[in-house]
Write an enzyme that holds these catalytic residues in place. Structure first.
Site, PDB file in Angstrom:
ATOM      1  N   LYS A 172       1.496  -7.358  -4.449  1.00  0.00           N
ATOM      2  CA  LYS A 172       3.246  -7.286  -3.707  1.00  0.00           C
ATOM      3  C   LYS A 172       3.017  -6.421  -1.947  1.00  0.00           C
ATOM      4  CE  LYS A 172       3.540  -1.985  -3.126  1.00  0.00           C
ATOM      5  NZ  LYS A 172       2.945  -2.384  -1.437  1.00  0.00           N
ATOM      6  N   ASP A 194       4.304   2.539  -8.073  1.00  0.00           N
ATOM      7  CA  ASP A 194       3.714   1.503  -8.265  1.00  0.00           C
ATOM      8  C   ASP A 194       4.154   0.093  -9.481  1.00  0.00           C
ATOM      9  OD1 ASP A 194       4.298   0.865  -5.242  1.00  0.00           O
ATOM     10  OD2 ASP A 194       1.865   1.089  -4.538  1.00  0.00           O
TER      11      ASP A 194
HETATM   12  P1  ATP Z   1      -1.297   1.736  -3.778  1.00  0.00           P
HETATM   13  O1  ATP Z   1      -0.184   0.292  -3.025  1.00  0.00           O
HETATM   14  O2  ATP Z   1      -0.645   1.090  -5.097  1.00  0.00           O
HETATM   15  O3  ATP Z   1      -0.891   3.106  -3.516  1.00  0.00           O
HETATM   16  P2  ATP Z   1      -3.631   0.279  -2.921  1.00  0.00           P
HETATM   17  O4  ATP Z   1      -2.871  -1.092  -2.826  1.00  0.00           O
HETATM   18  O5  ATP Z   1      -3.485   0.855  -1.694  1.00  0.00           O
HETATM   19  O6  ATP Z   1      -2.495   1.090  -3.759  1.00  0.00           O
HETATM   20  P3  ATP Z   1      -5.428  -0.460  -4.484  1.00  0.00           P
HETATM   21  O7  ATP Z   1      -6.194  -1.087  -4.366  1.00  0.00           O
HETATM   22  O8  ATP Z   1      -4.549  -0.088  -5.732  1.00  0.00           O
HETATM   23  O9  ATP Z   1      -5.159   0.702  -3.847  1.00  0.00           O
HETATM   24  O10 ATP Z   1      -6.921   0.386  -4.925  1.00  0.00           O
HETATM   25  C1  ATP Z   1      -6.523   2.258  -4.428  1.00  0.00           C
HETATM   26  C2  ATP Z   1      -8.178   2.686  -5.499  1.00  0.00           C
HETATM   27  O11 ATP Z   1      -7.980   2.213  -6.580  1.00  0.00           O
HETATM   28  C3  ATP Z   1      -8.920   2.361  -4.858  1.00  0.00           C
HETATM   29  O12 ATP Z   1     -10.598   2.846  -4.146  1.00  0.00           O
HETATM   30  C4  ATP Z   1      -9.698   1.940  -6.503  1.00  0.00           C
HETATM   31  O13 ATP Z   1     -11.278   2.622  -5.879  1.00  0.00           O
HETATM   32  C5  ATP Z   1      -8.823   2.177  -7.451  1.00  0.00           C
HETATM   33  N1  ATP Z   1      -8.595   1.434  -8.228  1.00  0.00           N
HETATM   34  C6  ATP Z   1      -8.766   1.347  -9.901  1.00  0.00           C
HETATM   35  N2  ATP Z   1      -8.706   0.223 -10.670  1.00  0.00           N
HETATM   36  C7  ATP Z   1      -8.657  -0.410  -9.689  1.00  0.00           C
HETATM   37  C8  ATP Z   1      -7.822  -2.054  -9.513  1.00  0.00           C
HETATM   38  N3  ATP Z   1      -8.194  -2.567 -10.605  1.00  0.00           N
HETATM   39  N4  ATP Z   1      -8.437  -2.310  -8.473  1.00  0.00           N
HETATM   40  C9  ATP Z   1      -8.349  -2.212  -6.854  1.00  0.00           C
HETATM   41  N5  ATP Z   1      -8.337  -0.693  -7.048  1.00  0.00           N
HETATM   42  C10 ATP Z   1      -8.354   0.042  -8.176  1.00  0.00           C
END
Ligand code: ATP
Length: 303
Positions: free
Chosen positions: A11, A135
């Site tokens: 997203k 989220d």
């Molecule tokens: P958000 O914007 O939802 O807060 P984000 O997109 O910035 O998150 P993600 O890619 O979801 O970040 O990753 C955040 C943390 O979640 C990472 O540091 C990772 O270790 C952990 N994590 C746990 N499960 C997953 C997954 N399936 N994919 C990615 N990261 C994951």
């Protein structure tokens, strides 16, 4: 049981208005959540013979996976006692990039669990999703939403006409918690009254399916906090504007920067113009719920 597959679209946030902290320690916010056609893919199969626990395989992501928590939460809330499962995730969404990769995977895992168990009770799925993070509810049935509360209160918005998004990932990762803490330090939160009027303005601006809201509503209040922690993002935003974007903004809590264009070809042209960067920028379209059914090997949507 044959393997079941689901795509998990990333997203972007088409603006984010930050409000005050709630009693539960989360910030109030208002944001337009737009899924885009950049997808992780998930495959659910039975766990190996003799396995006593569910397993998640997610190359490239260390530590406990949000999908493990989704499976445990689904079993606890629904009471489902099916045999142990293995979910394999193929990541395409940059990690810790503000594109909700983990939440998207958790939402897709819940759709897989619903299919394998035959439990389609929306209350069960939504309860698990809410427990996993603000989220995740918006990733249960990805579509364009106006999200409020801490992101978990969803109002479906009309899908937009096609447009183009330039995605400029960063070599560094930013923790969402750190960016919110920096926003607090900088005093970026607005009042509840401002939040509510922004919500009403966004609903009005997007009611007829416009691709994005007018510039004054297309603001990410977390952007100054992300730039404060990662000052090079100011330069990236300038580069995206120079590449012709109608709007350039930090995506969610960053550090990914997005450029919005009237069509995909212009976004592709901008990705080419910035192709010297590492990681390489790329262009994507919005994700539409009608093209949800299956995954193909390159993580792109297939009709
Ligand atoms: P958000 O914007 O939802 O807060 P984000 O997109 O910035 O998150 P993600 O890619 O979801 O970040 O990753 C955040 C943390 O979640 C990472 O540091 C990772 O270790 C952990 N994590 C746990 N499960 C997953 C997954 N399936 N994919 C990615 N990261 C994951």
């Amino acid at each position: 049981m044959s393997a079941l597959r689901e795509l998990a679209p990333a997203k972007i946030n088409l603006g984010l208005t930050l409000g005050p902290l709630r009693d539960d320690g989360r910030h109030r916010l208002v944001t337009v959540m737009q899924p885009v056609a950049l997808c992780d893919s998930l495959e659910l199969v039975p766990a190996e013979l003799g396995a006593s626990e569910d397993q998640t395989l997610c190359p490239g992501v260390e530590g406990e996976n949000l999908v493990d928590k989704a499976v445990a939460g689904f079993r606890a809330v629904s009471g489902w006692r099916g045999a142990p499962l293995r979910i394999e995730i193929s990541k395409k969404i940059p990690v810790a990039a503000g594109m909700a990769g983990g939440s998207a995977d958790a939402g897709a895992a819940l759709r897989l669990l619903s299919r394998v168990s035959g439990i389609a009770d929306e209350d069960v799925l939504m309860t698990v999703a809410r427990d996993l993070g603000a989220d995740v509810p918006g990733q249960l049935q990805p579509r364009r939403y106006l999200a409020s509360g801490a992101g978990e209160e969803l109002r479906a918005l009309p899908e937009a006409a096609p447009f183009g998004v330039l995605v400029v990932p960063s070599e560094r990762q930013l923790s969402t918690a750190d960016v919110f803490a920096e926003a607090d330090r900088l005093g970026l939160a607005r009042s509840v009254a401002e939040l509510e009027s922004r919500q009403a303005e966004l609903v009005g601006a997007l009611a007829a399916g416009a691709a994005f809201a007018p510039t004054e509503l297309l603001v990410n209040d977390l952007e100054p906090a992300a730039v404060s922690l990662a000052p090079e993002l100011a330069w990236t935003l300038d580069e995206v504007r120079s590449a012709g974007a109608d709007h350039a903004l930090v995506c969610g809590s960053g550090p990914t920067v997005i450029g919005l264009f009237g069509d995909l070809d212009r976004a592709r042209g901008a990705a080419l113009a910035l192709s010297g960067r590492t990681p390489a920028p790329f262009a994507v379209e919005p994700w539409y719920p009608t093209v949800m059914p299956s995954a193909n090997s390159d993580g792109a949507a297939s009709a």
